[in-house]
Design a protein around this motif. Structure first.
Motif, PDB file in Angstrom:
ATOM      1  N   LYS A   1       7.248   4.112 -72.554  1.00 35.39           N
ATOM      2  CA  LYS A   1       8.712   4.047 -72.673  1.00 35.39           C
ATOM      3  C   LYS A   1       9.154   3.212 -73.865  1.00 35.39           C
ATOM      4  O   LYS A   1      10.312   3.278 -74.273  1.00 35.39           O
ATOM      5  CB  LYS A   1       9.319   3.458 -71.401  1.00 35.39           C
ATOM      6  N   ARG A   2       8.228   2.392 -74.390  1.00 35.06           N
ATOM      7  CA  ARG A   2       8.483   1.507 -75.521  1.00 35.06           C
ATOM      8  C   ARG A   2       9.636   0.549 -75.219  1.00 35.06           C
ATOM      9  O   ARG A   2      10.578   0.414 -75.995  1.00 35.06           O
ATOM     10  CB  ARG A   2       8.719   2.299 -76.798  1.00 35.06           C
ATOM     11  N   GLU A   3       9.534  -0.111 -74.050  1.00 36.72           N
ATOM     12  CA  GLU A   3      10.527  -1.105 -73.659  1.00 36.72           C
ATOM     13  C   GLU A   3       9.895  -2.118 -72.721  1.00 36.72           C
ATOM     14  O   GLU A   3       8.825  -1.883 -72.163  1.00 36.72           O
ATOM     15  CB  GLU A   3      11.729  -0.440 -72.980  1.00 36.72           C
ATOM     16  N   TRP A   4      10.561  -3.256 -72.541  1.00 35.75           N
ATOM     17  CA  TRP A   4      10.098  -4.294 -71.635  1.00 35.75           C
ATOM     18  C   TRP A   4      10.527  -3.928 -70.224  1.00 35.75           C
ATOM     19  O   TRP A   4      11.680  -3.563 -69.994  1.00 35.75           O
ATOM     20  CB  TRP A   4      10.668  -5.654 -72.026  1.00 35.75           C
ATOM     21  N   ILE A   5       9.606  -4.018 -69.264  1.00 40.56           N
ATOM     22  CA  ILE A   5       9.907  -3.673 -67.872  1.00 40.56           C
ATOM     23  C   ILE A   5       9.323  -4.730 -66.944  1.00 40.56           C
ATOM     24  O   ILE A   5       8.393  -5.451 -67.312  1.00 40.56           O
ATOM     25  CB  ILE A   5       9.335  -2.291 -67.477  1.00 40.56           C
ATOM     26  N   PHE A   6       9.886  -4.806 -65.741  1.00 40.53           N
ATOM     27  CA  PHE A   6       9.279  -5.611 -64.687  1.00 40.53           C
ATOM     28  C   PHE A   6       8.266  -4.712 -63.995  1.00 40.53           C
ATOM     29  O   PHE A   6       8.586  -3.593 -63.592  1.00 40.53           O
ATOM     30  CB  PHE A   6      10.323  -6.104 -63.680  1.00 40.53           C
ATOM     31  N   TYR A   7       7.042  -5.170 -63.867  1.00 42.29           N
ATOM     32  CA  TYR A   7       5.965  -4.382 -63.268  1.00 42.29           C
ATOM     33  C   TYR A   7       5.778  -4.805 -61.820  1.00 42.29           C
ATOM     34  O   TYR A   7       5.528  -5.969 -61.535  1.00 42.29           O
ATOM     35  CB  TYR A   7       4.661  -4.598 -64.045  1.00 42.29           C
ATOM     36  N   TYR A   8       5.934  -3.841 -60.915  1.00 39.80           N
ATOM     37  CA  TYR A   8       5.759  -4.087 -59.490  1.00 39.80           C
ATOM     38  C   TYR A   8       4.602  -3.250 -58.991  1.00 39.80           C
ATOM     39  O   TYR A   8       4.652  -2.015 -58.999  1.00 39.80           O
ATOM     40  CB  TYR A   8       7.036  -3.735 -58.717  1.00 39.80           C
ATOM     41  N   LEU A   9       3.555  -3.904 -58.536  1.00 39.97           N
ATOM     42  CA  LEU A   9       2.355  -3.219 -58.078  1.00 39.97           C
ATOM     43  C   LEU A   9       2.641  -2.347 -56.863  1.00 39.97           C
ATOM     44  O   LEU A   9       2.131  -1.230 -56.762  1.00 39.97           O
ATOM     45  CB  LEU A   9       1.261  -4.239 -57.757  1.00 39.97           C
ATOM     46  N   ASP A  10       3.473  -2.815 -55.937  1.00 42.86           N
ATOM     47  CA  ASP A  10       3.750  -2.040 -54.734  1.00 42.86           C
ATOM     48  C   ASP A  10       4.509  -0.750 -55.058  1.00 42.86           C
ATOM     49  O   ASP A  10       4.257   0.295 -54.455  1.00 42.86           O
ATOM     50  CB  ASP A  10       4.506  -2.864 -53.693  1.00 42.86           C
ATOM     51  N   LYS A  11       5.409  -0.791 -56.044  1.00 47.98           N
ATOM     52  CA  LYS A  11       6.117   0.436 -56.440  1.00 47.98           C
ATOM     53  C   LYS A  11       5.153   1.440 -57.056  1.00 47.98           C
ATOM     54  O   LYS A  11       5.234   2.638 -56.801  1.00 47.98           O
ATOM     55  CB  LYS A  11       7.229   0.119 -57.438  1.00 47.98           C
ATOM     56  N   GLU A  12       4.222   0.950 -57.875  1.00 55.46           N
ATOM     57  CA  GLU A  12       3.257   1.860 -58.488  1.00 55.46           C
ATOM     58  C   GLU A  12       2.353   2.470 -57.434  1.00 55.46           C
ATOM     59  O   GLU A  12       2.019   3.647 -57.502  1.00 55.46           O
ATOM     60  CB  GLU A  12       2.423   1.133 -59.540  1.00 55.46           C
ATOM     61  N   LYS A  13       1.960   1.677 -56.428  1.00 57.40           N
ATOM     62  CA  LYS A  13       1.124   2.206 -55.350  1.00 57.40           C
ATOM     63  C   LYS A  13       1.861   3.303 -54.599  1.00 57.40           C
ATOM     64  O   LYS A  13       1.285   4.344 -54.277  1.00 57.40           O
ATOM     65  CB  LYS A  13       0.713   1.094 -54.388  1.00 57.40           C
ATOM     66  N   GLU A  14       3.150   3.099 -54.326  1.00 54.80           N
ATOM     67  CA  GLU A  14       3.943   4.124 -53.649  1.00 54.80           C
ATOM     68  C   GLU A  14       4.006   5.410 -54.471  1.00 54.80           C
ATOM     69  O   GLU A  14       3.872   6.510 -53.932  1.00 54.80           O
ATOM     70  CB  GLU A  14       5.355   3.608 -53.375  1.00 54.80           C
ATOM     71  N   GLU A  15       4.191   5.276 -55.786  1.00 54.09           N
ATOM     72  CA  GLU A  15       4.246   6.442 -56.656  1.00 54.09           C
ATOM     73  C   GLU A  15       2.908   7.184 -56.658  1.00 54.09           C
ATOM     74  O   GLU A  15       2.865   8.416 -56.600  1.00 54.09           O
ATOM     75  CB  GLU A  15       4.613   6.032 -58.081  1.00 54.09           C
ATOM     76  N   LEU A  16       1.811   6.431 -56.724  1.00 53.26           N
ATOM     77  CA  LEU A  16       0.494   7.058 -56.717  1.00 53.26           C
ATOM     78  C   LEU A  16       0.210   7.739 -55.380  1.00 53.26           C
ATOM     79  O   LEU A  16      -0.366   8.826 -55.348  1.00 53.26           O
ATOM     80  CB  LEU A  16      -0.592   6.020 -57.023  1.00 53.26           C
ATOM     81  N   ASP A  17       0.607   7.115 -54.276  1.00 53.58           N
ATOM     82  CA  ASP A  17       0.424   7.736 -52.964  1.00 53.58           C
ATOM     83  C   ASP A  17       1.221   9.035 -52.861  1.00 53.58           C
ATOM     84  O   ASP A  17       0.742  10.025 -52.308  1.00 53.58           O
ATOM     85  CB  ASP A  17       0.845   6.773 -51.844  1.00 53.58           C
ATOM     86  N   LYS A  18       2.432   9.016 -53.400  1.00 50.37           N
ATOM     87  CA  LYS A  18       3.274  10.207 -53.369  1.00 50.37           C
ATOM     88  C   LYS A  18       2.633  11.332 -54.187  1.00 50.37           C
ATOM     89  O   LYS A  18       2.575  12.484 -53.750  1.00 50.37           O
ATOM     90  CB  LYS A  18       4.655   9.887 -53.923  1.00 50.37           C
ATOM     91  N   LEU A  19       2.123  11.007 -55.384  1.00 51.58           N
ATOM     92  CA  LEU A  19       1.478  12.013 -56.220  1.00 51.58           C
ATOM     93  C   LEU A  19       0.220  12.572 -55.557  1.00 51.58           C
ATOM     94  O   LEU A  19      -0.048  13.769 -55.607  1.00 51.58           O
ATOM     95  CB  LEU A  19       1.117  11.413 -57.581  1.00 51.58           C
ATOM     96  N   GLU A  20      -0.542  11.698 -54.920  1.00 54.28           N
ATOM     97  CA  GLU A  20      -1.759  12.136 -54.240  1.00 54.28           C
ATOM     98  C   GLU A  20      -1.424  13.031 -53.055  1.00 54.28           C
ATOM     99  O   GLU A  20      -2.102  14.023 -52.805  1.00 54.28           O
ATOM    100  CB  GLU A  20      -2.574  10.934 -53.776  1.00 54.28           C
ATOM    101  N   ALA A  21      -0.349  12.702 -52.335  1.00 55.42           N
ATOM    102  CA  ALA A  21       0.062  13.530 -51.205  1.00 55.42           C
ATOM    103  C   ALA A  21       0.495  14.917 -51.680  1.00 55.42           C
ATOM    104  O   ALA A  21       0.166  15.925 -51.052  1.00 55.42           O
ATOM    105  CB  ALA A  21       1.199  12.858 -50.445  1.00 55.42           C
ATOM    106  N   GLU A  22       1.204  14.974 -52.803  1.00 55.23           N
ATOM    107  CA  GLU A  22       1.614  16.260 -53.360  1.00 55.23           C
ATOM    108  C   GLU A  22       0.400  17.062 -53.818  1.00 55.23           C
ATOM    109  O   GLU A  22       0.335  18.265 -53.637  1.00 55.23           O
ATOM    110  CB  GLU A  22       2.568  16.045 -54.529  1.00 55.23           C
ATOM    111  N   LYS A  23      -0.562  16.376 -54.397  1.00 48.87           N
ATOM    112  CA  LYS A  23      -1.772  17.043 -54.886  1.00 48.87           C
ATOM    113  C   LYS A  23      -2.576  17.617 -53.729  1.00 48.87           C
ATOM    114  O   LYS A  23      -3.100  18.724 -53.813  1.00 48.87           O
ATOM    115  CB  LYS A  23      -2.625  16.041 -55.669  1.00 48.87           C
ATOM    116  N   ASN A  24      -2.683  16.863 -52.629  1.00 45.60           N
ATOM    117  CA  ASN A  24      -3.475  17.286 -51.476  1.00 45.60           C
ATOM    118  C   ASN A  24      -2.710  18.194 -50.528  1.00 45.60           C
ATOM    119  O   ASN A  24      -3.281  18.664 -49.550  1.00 45.60           O
ATOM    120  CB  ASN A  24      -3.991  16.071 -50.713  1.00 45.60           C
TER     121      ASN A  24
END
Length: 126
Positions: A35-58
């Motif tokens: 994105k070429r910008e400064w962001i706050f990184y939240y591990l729990d939000k990324e985990k939720e996004e990855l779980d959602k993507l994995e659920a869609e994939k499976n």
């Protein structure tokens, strides 16, 4: 002359952005290269996004991990020997057959199984 001007401009940008980088870093922000910008990184939000993507994939797969299809009956073929040798369905795609061949070839290759006297025969049969 142009090179000097561009170089001076880049140095000025670096000096100007350094203060912003230090400030954002102290606030706990991280630079997002995509994105070429400064962001706050939240591990729990990324985990939720990855779980959602994995659920869609499976979503399109069965419990055994194979792709679900409406037609689960085996396709009729004259000789199943090669399919059985590779442990694939007669409905397998060319890519699935190729992948199964490479996996089996690695298992029975004589160089990979030096203690198996029948390895050469198994590999030739494959």
């Amino acid at each position: 002359v142009t090179g000097i001007a561009v170089g001076a401009y880049q140095i000025a940008r670096g000096v100007g952005n350094s203060a912003e980088a230090v400030k954002a870093s102290k606030q706990g922000m991280q630079w997002d290269h995509e994105k070429r910008e400064w962001i706050f990184y939240y591990l729990d939000k990324e985990k939720e996004e990855l779980d959602k993507l994995e659920a869609e994939k499976n979503a399109g797969k069965t419990a055994s991990g194979e792709a679900a299809s409406a037609d689960t009956a085996e396709r009729k073929v004259k000789d199943r020997a090669y399919y059985d040798l590779l442990n694939v369905s007669t409905n397998a795609t060319a890519g699935e057959i190729k992948k199964a061949y490479y996996k089996e070839a690695r298992k029975v290759h004589p160089d990979k199984c030096p203690n198996d006297p029948e390895a050469a025969g198994k590999f030739q049969a494959l």
